[in-house]
Design an enzyme around this catalytic site. Structure first.
Site, PDB file in Angstrom:
ATOM      1  N   CYS A  66       0.829  -1.195   0.000  1.00  0.00           N
ATOM      2  CA  CYS A  66       0.000   0.000   0.000  1.00  0.00           C
ATOM      3  C   CYS A  66       0.865   1.246   0.000  1.00  0.00           C
ATOM      4  CB  CYS A  66      -0.904   0.011   1.236  1.00  0.00           C
ATOM      5  SG  CYS A  66      -1.895  -1.486   1.427  1.00  0.00           S
ATOM      6  N   ARG A 109      -4.752   1.392  -1.084  1.00  0.00           N
ATOM      7  CA  ARG A 109      -4.719  -0.035  -0.813  1.00  0.00           C
ATOM      8  C   ARG A 109      -4.517  -0.888  -2.049  1.00  0.00           C
ATOM      9  NH1 ARG A 109      -9.392  -4.181   1.455  1.00  0.00           N
ATOM     10  NH2 ARG A 109      -7.950  -5.709   2.338  1.00  0.00           N
ATOM     11  N   ILE A 139      -4.304  -7.654  -0.640  1.00  0.00           N
ATOM     12  CA  ILE A 139      -3.534  -8.890  -0.664  1.00  0.00           C
ATOM     13  C   ILE A 139      -4.111  -9.914   0.307  1.00  0.00           C
ATOM     14  CG2 ILE A 139      -1.259  -9.922  -0.285  1.00  0.00           C
ATOM     15  CD1 ILE A 139      -1.268  -8.068  -2.667  1.00  0.00           C
ATOM     16  N   ASN A 160       1.713   0.053   5.622  1.00  0.00           N
ATOM     17  CA  ASN A 160       2.203  -0.444   4.337  1.00  0.00           C
ATOM     18  C   ASN A 160       3.095  -1.641   4.612  1.00  0.00           C
ATOM     19  OD1 ASN A 160       3.356  -0.795   1.747  1.00  0.00           O
ATOM     20  ND2 ASN A 160       4.921   0.749   2.153  1.00  0.00           N
ATOM     21  N   ASP A 210      -3.750  -8.412   8.967  1.00  0.00           N
ATOM     22  CA  ASP A 210      -2.576  -8.170   9.807  1.00  0.00           C
ATOM     23  C   ASP A 210      -2.553  -6.735  10.321  1.00  0.00           C
ATOM     24  OD1 ASP A 210      -2.181  -7.289   7.204  1.00  0.00           O
ATOM     25  OD2 ASP A 210      -0.068  -7.826   7.121  1.00  0.00           O
ATOM     26  N   ILE A 256      13.438 -12.091 -17.249  1.00  0.00           N
ATOM     27  CA  ILE A 256      13.752 -11.182 -18.343  1.00  0.00           C
ATOM     28  C   ILE A 256      14.938 -11.769 -19.112  1.00  0.00           C
ATOM     29  CG2 ILE A 256      14.728  -8.927 -18.905  1.00  0.00           C
ATOM     30  CD1 ILE A 256      11.807  -8.770 -18.241  1.00  0.00           C
ATOM     31  N   SER A 282      11.184 -12.664  -4.174  1.00  0.00           N
ATOM     32  CA  SER A 282      12.469 -12.369  -4.813  1.00  0.00           C
ATOM     33  C   SER A 282      13.599 -12.972  -3.997  1.00  0.00           C
ATOM     34  CB  SER A 282      12.670 -10.861  -4.956  1.00  0.00           C
ATOM     35  OG  SER A 282      13.155 -10.312  -3.740  1.00  0.00           O
ATOM     36  N   GLY A 283      14.809 -12.928  -4.566  1.00  0.00           N
ATOM     37  CA  GLY A 283      15.990 -13.419  -3.871  1.00  0.00           C
ATOM     38  C   GLY A 283      16.859 -12.313  -3.309  1.00  0.00           C
TER      39      GLY A 283
END
Length: 641
Positions: free
Chosen positions: A2, A50, A53, A75, A100, A291, A363-364
């Site tokens: 958010c 918002r 999720i 957020n 949450d 990509i 992600s890593g």
């Protein structure tokens, strides 16, 4: 994910303008396109955008406690919220949502400012407690989520998820901070807690700010720091096994969502490990995206495909042309302040691709900093062995003199650059690491800046950012010290900033399992020998992943997420570089030495030197000036230091 915004009158109880609050909130609509909400009362105005999720039907914000005396805008994600609900219920709290966000207001009621120590996740939030007449704001431990704020002359505190939120307020001081400019040209970003504007700040990671109405404004308070104890005496086998379990728990927590979820898959070790772990948890094929570049020198897609094939993921690949440089002004507007990591271009594109198929992506990010993955770490440790032979009090004058006298030989292979070696040996550990990561090093910045601007700096050097953090690192281990510095600077100012803005531009939530703070704390307890062995970085991580990933993914040279800047600036962007660096926008600031700008352009475009990183840094600064409205003008745009 958010966007949050707000105004708080620290002195009186003025009613804030609804139009102003709406402009501030609407400036970040991309962060939350699903809904917008507001709360107004004397002395307080809160706004929220918002991106739904979790608890899509009832998780609207601003959100209140049972009697409406505590209100929050938030957020991020609190991943352990389901564990906290029974504990808070037992303390007498009543929950009306499954979100949450509601955990935050009840945790605040029970535990006050200590509540942040109970949260596991990525977050930036602000709340107002009417009964206690207290305003409280906090940012997560690793700085995944941003928080900008400013205190105006009339005592108004304003905050937002992006700097553009604050820029909507006519009272914001938009003169540029000379120290921030120095930091930008050294590091490629403005380090926390500064922003490019003298009148605005970033709340640092692991910090909170408690303001009691009518009382003097206090300094932010640190509630967490990483401790590199290095005292965990586990064997390699035991550490590998525990790392797999800890990663599995971190990934599992981040797979909770009521919307489509997937992962980035670059073909590197970190993202591949996350995808492999997700595949072991999910009953359905994991959604992955990559990509691909049409230039083989920058293309890792074949390695990503290996992992996708092994785990039968729903894999999407999008080809990006190696001349994908049309995003320069888009990025300048997106980041709000100067930002010089060119990998923001492919990051923007992979987020754009992911959002076509998912709303949440894992992600890593964070793996290199926490597990010793960067090649520069190994170089630094080799230099430290040489420096360790003599005390700094001897090295500095002897090798400093040799470094000044020996001719420069940047054209030669690294091993023959004696001048560079002598200069490196003359530095202490912190100074040496700062030098190695600087985009424009000290001598280059001295030549770049005009005499008048150097006087404004008053001797300030961006090295002080590293000095400040090193003083708190609590370790003199060669690797641990620079890991700590990167966690406090590069990870926050560069990596997390890049991913947050690029993902939020496409209303995509990105979650980072390798920045789970219990995992970070555990990794910091492992000795250096488990992180780097010989020339192999991330040693324990790669050993742990051997049963799950191909050797070609684990043990190939690190490529990175880069773009062909050197070629661009000698080819398709040649004229743009000349116009930007030698044109009126930079000249009007009075910050730069035009002769040195001309040297950078001429030397690079003739092929005599590779100045691609300094040129990109200047190009993005010029784009920032134009997009922020601070371009050609007659009034001062830099505040004296």
């Amino acid at each position: 994910m958010c966007g949050i915004a707000g105004l708080f009158d620290t002195r009186s109880k003025q009613m804030f303008s609804r139009d102003l609050m709406q402009r501030m909130n609407d400036s970040q609509q991309h962060r939350g396109p699903d809904e917008g909400g507001y709360h107004f009362e004397p002395g307080v105005a809160l706004g929220h955008r918002r991106l739904s999720i979790i608890d899509i039907s009832t998780g609207q914000q601003p959100l209140f406690n049972e009697d409406g005396s505590v209100v929050v805008v938030f957020n991020g994600e609190i991943y352990n919220y389901q564990e906290l609900i029974p504990e808070l219920t037992a303390l007498g709290h009543q929950f009306h949502t499954r979100s949450d966000t509601e955990v935050i207001v009840h945790a605040w009621e029970s535990w006050g400012e200590e509540c942040v120590k109970r949260f596991r996740g990525m977050f930036a939030f602000a709340l107002w407690d009417r009964n206690r007449q207290t305003f409280f704001m906090a940012r997560d431990r690793m700085g995944v989520k941003p928080m900008y704020y400013a205190v105006l002359r009339d005592g108004t505190l304003m905050f937002g998820s992006e700097l553009k939120v604050l820029m909507q307020h006519p009272g914001l001081d938009k003169t540029m901070d000379p120290h921030a400019i120095e930091e930008y040209f050294a590091l490629g970003y403005v380090a926390e807690p500064r922003t490019i504007f003298a009148g605005a700040l970033k709340l640092e990671p692991g910090f909170s700010l408690t303001i009691r109405h009518g009382q003097p404004l206090p300094e932010p308070k640190q509630y967490w720091d990483v401790n590199f104890s290095l005292d965990n005496a586990m064997s390699l086998a035991d550490a590998s096994a525990e790392l797999v379990e800890r990663l599995r728990e971190s990934v599992r927590l981040r797979m909770v969502a009521e919307v489509p979820l997937g992962a980035f898959l670059s073909g590197g070790v970190d993202s591949s490990a996350v995808v492999a772990t997700m595949a072991g948890i999910s009953p359905d094929p994991v959604n992955t995206c990559s990509i691909a570049f049409d230039d083989p020198a920058f293309n890792e897609s074949a390695f990503a495909q290996m992992v996708a094939d092994r785990y039968h993921t729903n894999h999407r690949v999008e080809m990006v042309k190696s001349d994908d440089f049309d995003l320069i002004d888009t990025l300048a507007a997106l980041y709000d302040e100067p930002y010089a990591d060119s990998s923001a271009i492919p990051t923007y594109r992979v987020c754009q691709l992911a959002r076509k198929h998912v709303t949440v992506a894992l992600s890593g990010d964070g793996g290199d900093e926490n597990m010793g993955g960067y090649r520069r770490y190994r170089f630094h440790m080799m230099e430290e062995k040489m420096r360790g032979g003599l005390p700094h009090s001897v090295r500095k004058p002897v090798f400093g003199l040799l470094g000044r006298l020996y001719p420069k030989a940047d054209w030669a292979p690294r091993v023959f650059r004696a001048k560079t070696t002598f200069e490196a040996l003359a530095r202490d550990s912190v100074q040496a690491y700062f030098h190695s990561v600087s985009i424009l090093r000290d001598d280059m910045r001295r030549q770049l800046f005009s005499p008048s601007f150097r006087r404004q700096l008053g001797g300030y050097n961006a090295l002080e950012v590293f000095r400040r953090h090193a003083a708190k690192a609590g370790t003199d281990d060669n690797l641990a010290l620079i890991q700590y510095l990167d966690i406090k600077t590069y990870l926050v100012g560069d990596i997390n900033t890049k991913v947050d803005r690029a993902s939020m531009a496409h209303s995509l939530e990105v979650r980072e399992p390798l920045m789970d703070h219990p995992l970070v704390e555990w990794l910091a307890s492992l000795p250096t020998k488990l992180k780097i062995k010989g020339q192999e970085g991330k040693f324990v991580f790669k050993k742990a992943m051997e049963p799950m990933l191909p050797n070609d993914v684990l043990y190939r040279p690190k490529m990175g997420f880069s773009v062909p800047l050197a070629r661009w600036f000698r080819g398709p962007l040649k004229e743009r570089v000349q116009k930007a660096l030698l044109g009126e926008t930079l000249a009007s600031t009075g910050l730069f030495n035009r002769e040195y700008l001309q040297h950078l352009v001429d030397a690079h475009q003739s092929g005599a030197r590779d100045y691609s990183s300094p040129l990109w840094t200047l190009l993005m600064f010029e784009a920032f000036l134009r997009n922020s409205g601070l371009g050609v003008q007659t009034s001062p745009i830099v505040r004296a230091a």
